[in-house]
Design an enzyme around this catalytic site. Sequence first.
Site, PDB file in Angstrom:
ATOM      1  N   GLU A  81       0.722  -1.388  -0.023  1.00 16.90           N
ATOM      2  CA  GLU A  81       0.079   0.016  -0.229  1.00 16.90           C
ATOM      3  C   GLU A  81       1.121   0.933  -0.180  1.00 16.90           C
ATOM      4  OE1 GLU A  81      -2.892   0.135  -0.617  1.00 16.90           O
ATOM      5  OE2 GLU A  81      -3.704  -2.332   0.022  1.00 16.90           O
ATOM      6  N   ARG A  91     -18.084   0.415   5.646  1.00 20.13           N
ATOM      7  CA  ARG A  91     -19.328  -0.698   5.497  1.00 20.13           C
ATOM      8  C   ARG A  91     -20.042  -1.969   6.265  1.00 20.13           C
ATOM      9  NH1 ARG A  91     -16.534  -0.449  -0.479  1.00 20.13           N
ATOM     10  NH2 ARG A  91     -16.702   1.776  -0.016  1.00 20.13           N
ATOM     11  N   CYS A 144      -7.400  -0.925   8.413  1.00 21.40           N
ATOM     12  CA  CYS A 144      -6.176  -0.497   8.204  1.00 21.40           C
ATOM     13  C   CYS A 144      -5.619   0.119   7.700  1.00 21.40           C
ATOM     14  CB  CYS A 144      -6.471  -2.488   7.124  1.00 21.40           C
ATOM     15  SG  CYS A 144      -6.672  -3.904   7.234  1.00 21.40           S
ATOM     16  N   HIS A 168      -1.477  -5.839   2.228  1.00 22.80           N
ATOM     17  CA  HIS A 168      -2.152  -6.694   2.449  1.00 22.80           C
ATOM     18  C   HIS A 168      -2.273  -8.011   1.370  1.00 22.80           C
ATOM     19  CE1 HIS A 168      -6.252  -3.258   2.822  1.00 22.80           C
ATOM     20  NE2 HIS A 168      -6.330  -4.127   3.766  1.00 22.80           N
TER      21      HIS A 168
HETATM   22  N1  PCA Z   1      -8.076  -6.274   7.308  1.00 23.68           N
HETATM   23  C1  PCA Z   1      -8.843  -5.668   7.656  1.00 23.68           C
HETATM   24  C2  PCA Z   1      -9.350  -4.866   9.142  1.00 23.68           C
HETATM   25  C3  PCA Z   1      -8.023  -5.973   8.944  1.00 23.68           C
HETATM   26  C4  PCA Z   1      -8.210  -7.027   8.274  1.00 23.68           C
HETATM   27  O1  PCA Z   1      -6.584  -7.541   8.703  1.00 23.68           O
HETATM   28  C5  PCA Z   1      -9.028  -4.120   6.539  1.00 23.68           C
HETATM   29  O2  PCA Z   1      -8.354  -4.068   5.368  1.00 23.68           O
HETATM   30  O3  PCA Z   1      -8.860  -2.979   6.282  1.00 23.68           O
END
Ligand code: PCA
Length: 192
Positions: A81, A91, A144, A168
Site C-alpha cells: 500500500e 461498510r 487497516c 495487504h
Molecule cells: N483487514 C481489514 C482490517 C483487518 C484486516 O486484516 C482491512 O483491510 O481494513
Amino acid sequence: MRTKKVLITGFEPFDGGEINPSEILVENFEKEIPGLEIHKLILPVVFKKSLAILKKEAFFLNPDYILCFGLNSKVSEINLEALAHNLDDARTDDNEGNRPQEEVIFEDGPATLDATLPLKAMEDALRESQIPVAISRDCGRFVCNHIFYGICRVIEMKKMRAKAGFIHLPPFEKMNVAQQGKALEILLSALK
Ligand code: PCA
C-alpha cells in the site's frame, strides 16, 4: 552496521472470518534475518483501540521499520500500500460494533500520507522470486487504513525515525501459506 529494529503486526480475524492470514503469518514467523531484530504484535480489528496499541508499542520500541499486515479477501497478490487516507468509512462493523461513516482520523492531518517503506525494492524482490505483487494506492477506509494513516501521522508528528507502511495479503485460497511466509521473509530482507 547496527542491527535494525523491525516491528511487524498482524490482525485478528474480522467480519465473521475464521482466520486472518496476517495473524498466522506474523505469529509463525521464526526466521532469523541477519541485521534485523524482529518484534511482533497482533492487533484487534477495532478502530482507535488498534492504533492506541500500535502507538504504545512504537513509542516503547522506537523501531527503524514498522510493517503492518492485514487481509484483503478480494486480492490474489501481495499488495504494497502506497497511500494512507485520512478517513474512516466502514461498510461493516469492526470487532466491537463500530462503523464510522466519513470521519477524519486526525482533524489537523493532510488528506493522504505516503508509505515511507522502500516499496520499489520490496516489489522488485518479490517479483524476482516470482511472487505475485502489486503496488496499491487504495487501502480501503476500514481498520487497516486507520492504523496505516494513524501510525504515519504519529511518526510525522513525533519525529520518530521509523519508516512505516501497510501490506495487504490475499486469502490462503489464493496464495498458500508457504508462499506468503516466503513473501514475508523476502519483504523483511529487502529492508536493509
Ligand atoms: N483487514 C481489514 C482490517 C483487518 C484486516 O486484516 C482491512 O483491510 O481494513
